[in-house]
Design a protein around this motif. Structure first.
Motif, PDB file in Angstrom:
ATOM      1  N   ARG A 154       0.826  -1.202   0.000  1.00 10.56           N
ATOM      2  CA  ARG A 154       0.000   0.000   0.000  1.00 10.56           C
ATOM      3  C   ARG A 154       0.866   1.259   0.000  1.00 10.56           C
ATOM      4  O   ARG A 154       2.011   1.232   0.451  1.00 10.56           O
ATOM      5  CB  ARG A 154      -0.905   0.008   1.241  1.00 10.56           C
ATOM      6  N   CYS A 157       1.847   5.304   4.652  1.00  9.94           N
ATOM      7  CA  CYS A 157       0.923   5.948   5.587  1.00  9.94           C
ATOM      8  C   CYS A 157       1.582   5.970   6.957  1.00  9.94           C
ATOM      9  O   CYS A 157       2.395   5.104   7.279  1.00  9.94           O
ATOM     10  CB  CYS A 157      -0.420   5.221   5.639  1.00  9.94           C
ATOM     11  N   ALA A 159       1.786   5.499  11.056  1.00 14.49           N
ATOM     12  CA  ALA A 159       1.289   4.420  11.907  1.00 14.49           C
ATOM     13  C   ALA A 159      -0.152   4.663  12.343  1.00 14.49           C
ATOM     14  O   ALA A 159      -0.949   3.721  12.426  1.00 14.49           O
ATOM     15  CB  ALA A 159       2.198   4.272  13.130  1.00 14.49           C
ATOM     16  N   ASP A 161      -2.603   5.683  10.826  1.00 11.44           N
ATOM     17  CA  ASP A 161      -3.577   5.304   9.801  1.00 11.44           C
ATOM     18  C   ASP A 161      -3.419   3.855   9.355  1.00 11.44           C
ATOM     19  O   ASP A 161      -4.130   3.409   8.446  1.00 11.44           O
ATOM     20  CB  ASP A 161      -3.422   6.217   8.577  1.00 11.44           C
ATOM     21  N   ALA A 162      -2.540   3.120   9.972  1.00 19.07           N
ATOM     22  CA  ALA A 162      -2.177   1.787   9.481  1.00 19.07           C
ATOM     23  C   ALA A 162      -3.043   0.692  10.088  1.00 19.07           C
ATOM     24  O   ALA A 162      -3.370   0.710  11.282  1.00 19.07           O
ATOM     25  CB  ALA A 162      -0.711   1.499   9.783  1.00 19.07           C
ATOM     26  N   VAL A 164      -2.597  -3.106  10.787  1.00 20.21           N
ATOM     27  CA  VAL A 164      -1.528  -4.101  10.857  1.00 20.21           C
ATOM     28  C   VAL A 164      -2.075  -5.392  11.451  1.00 20.21           C
ATOM     29  O   VAL A 164      -3.101  -5.404  12.132  1.00 20.21           O
ATOM     30  CB  VAL A 164      -0.330  -3.587  11.693  1.00 20.21           C
ATOM     31  N   VAL A 189      -1.862   2.828  16.297  1.00 22.07           N
ATOM     32  CA  VAL A 189      -2.244   2.463  14.941  1.00 22.07           C
ATOM     33  C   VAL A 189      -3.765   2.513  14.808  1.00 22.07           C
ATOM     34  O   VAL A 189      -4.496   2.608  15.798  1.00 22.07           O
ATOM     35  CB  VAL A 189      -1.730   1.060  14.561  1.00 22.07           C
ATOM     36  N   ASP A 211      -1.455  -3.033   5.915  1.00 22.75           N
ATOM     37  CA  ASP A 211      -0.296  -2.135   5.861  1.00 22.75           C
ATOM     38  C   ASP A 211       0.959  -2.775   6.414  1.00 22.75           C
ATOM     39  O   ASP A 211       2.070  -2.412   6.006  1.00 22.75           O
ATOM     40  CB  ASP A 211      -0.596  -0.850   6.634  1.00 22.75           C
ATOM     41  N   GLY A 212       0.802  -3.715   7.331  1.00 24.35           N
ATOM     42  CA  GLY A 212       1.985  -4.321   7.921  1.00 24.35           C
ATOM     43  C   GLY A 212       1.649  -5.560   8.709  1.00 24.35           C
ATOM     44  O   GLY A 212       0.478  -5.847   9.010  1.00 24.35           O
ATOM     45  N   ALA A 247       6.531  -4.252   6.582  1.00 23.66           N
ATOM     46  CA  ALA A 247       5.649  -3.151   6.205  1.00 23.66           C
ATOM     47  C   ALA A 247       6.408  -2.285   5.213  1.00 23.66           C
ATOM     48  O   ALA A 247       7.607  -2.505   4.967  1.00 23.66           O
ATOM     49  CB  ALA A 247       5.246  -2.333   7.433  1.00 23.66           C
ATOM     50  N   LEU A 251       6.741   2.892   7.501  1.00 23.80           N
ATOM     51  CA  LEU A 251       5.898   2.295   8.533  1.00 23.80           C
ATOM     52  C   LEU A 251       6.666   1.231   9.309  1.00 23.80           C
ATOM     53  O   LEU A 251       6.520   1.125  10.535  1.00 23.80           O
ATOM     54  CB  LEU A 251       4.637   1.689   7.916  1.00 23.80           C
TER      55      LEU A 251
END
Length: 264
Positions: A154, A157, A159, A161-162, A164, A189, A211-212, A247, A251
């Motif tokens: 992705r 961004c 953290a 907004d992530a 995970v 997060v 994201d991660g 990630a 990030l």
């Protein structure tokens, strides 16, 4: 490299890994509805089902055509030393707990690693999801793919907004430690998910669905293939305990800083 495959030509090994993963997935489709627990290993939640056995047998039948000198690290089979500088890393079912409960979220995970000095480096990775009929794969230096579609992580961004993912240890001691990590991670997060399959979490990082991913106590077969796929899609993957943090580069750095603030 010490095989006849060539210094940079991993395609024959990819073909073998794809075939083996498909054989394992086909076995799971056949037996999953009647899968039953036949063995408990390290803890009550760590068990083997008849589906694990069927998938593992189907996979080994394919990969062993490459010769017994290729090493093997496998959840459901004794480790086999390598006489070639190569080894397979196999999880016949990553997400056995989900399968046993009838939750359609588990995969076959297969990696091929090459010994470079004192470390094992992943060269081929395949994560086959039999429920969605999705095959994630990567070759070292060749990008990450879902079928014939190239994958990318992705867009960057922060953290906050992530989304995970993580998974949890089988032991109470491990989960207690991981709970302390979550106290640092959760407020920082957008969301933390736990799906029951580390390999699929990593493949979904590569596909931009997460994201991660971070987990500090998995086995190598849980993440070897998925981490290569994630890395080839643009993720930054670094060791964490016996596992990884994967990630996008920015990030990943934030996540490493966050988990390092947890009190151990």
């Amino acid at each position: 490299m010490t095989t006849d495959a060539g210094v940079s030509d991993w395609d024959p090994w990819l073909a073998r890994a794809l075939e083996a993963a498909r054989a394992g997935a086909d076995a799971l489709r056949t037996v999953h509805a009647e899968a039953r627990i036949i063995e408990t290993k390290s803890a009550p939640g760590d068990f083997v089902t008849t589906a694990d056995v069927a998938s593992n047998e189907a996979i080994l039948k394919v990969i062993d055509r490459a010769g017994a000198q290729v090493g093997l690290v496998c959840e459901d089979h004794p480790e086999r030393p390598s006489g070639t500088g190569l080894r397979w890393v196999v999880d016949a079912v990553d997400g056995t707990g989900n399968l046993a409960l009838g939750i359609p979220h588990y995969v076959v995970s297969i990696a091929l690693e090459e010994r470079v000095g004192d470390v094992w480096a992943p060269r081929v990775g395949v994560v086959h999801d039999p429920n969605r009929d999705e095959v994630f794969w990567a070759v070292d230096g060749g990008g990450a793919w879902l079928g014939k579609s190239r994958l990318s992580v992705r867009p960057p961004c922060p953290a906050r907004d992530a989304v995970v993912a993580t998974e949890y240890a089988y032991t109470a001691e491990g989960r207690t430690r991981q709970a302390r990590t979550l106290t640092a991670l959760l407020p920082a997060v957008r969301s933390v998910r736990s799906s029951g399959s580390s390999a699929l979490n990593l493949a979904w990082v590569a596909a931009g669905r997460l994201d991660g991913f971070l987990e500090d106590e998995p086995e190598r077969w849980d993440w070897a293939a998925g981490a290569l796929i994630s890395r080839e899609a643009g993720a930054h993957c670094t060791p964490w305990g016996t596992g990884v943090i994967c990630a996008g580069p920015a990030l990943a750095a934030e996540l490493r800083a966050l988990v390092n603030t947890a009190e151990y």
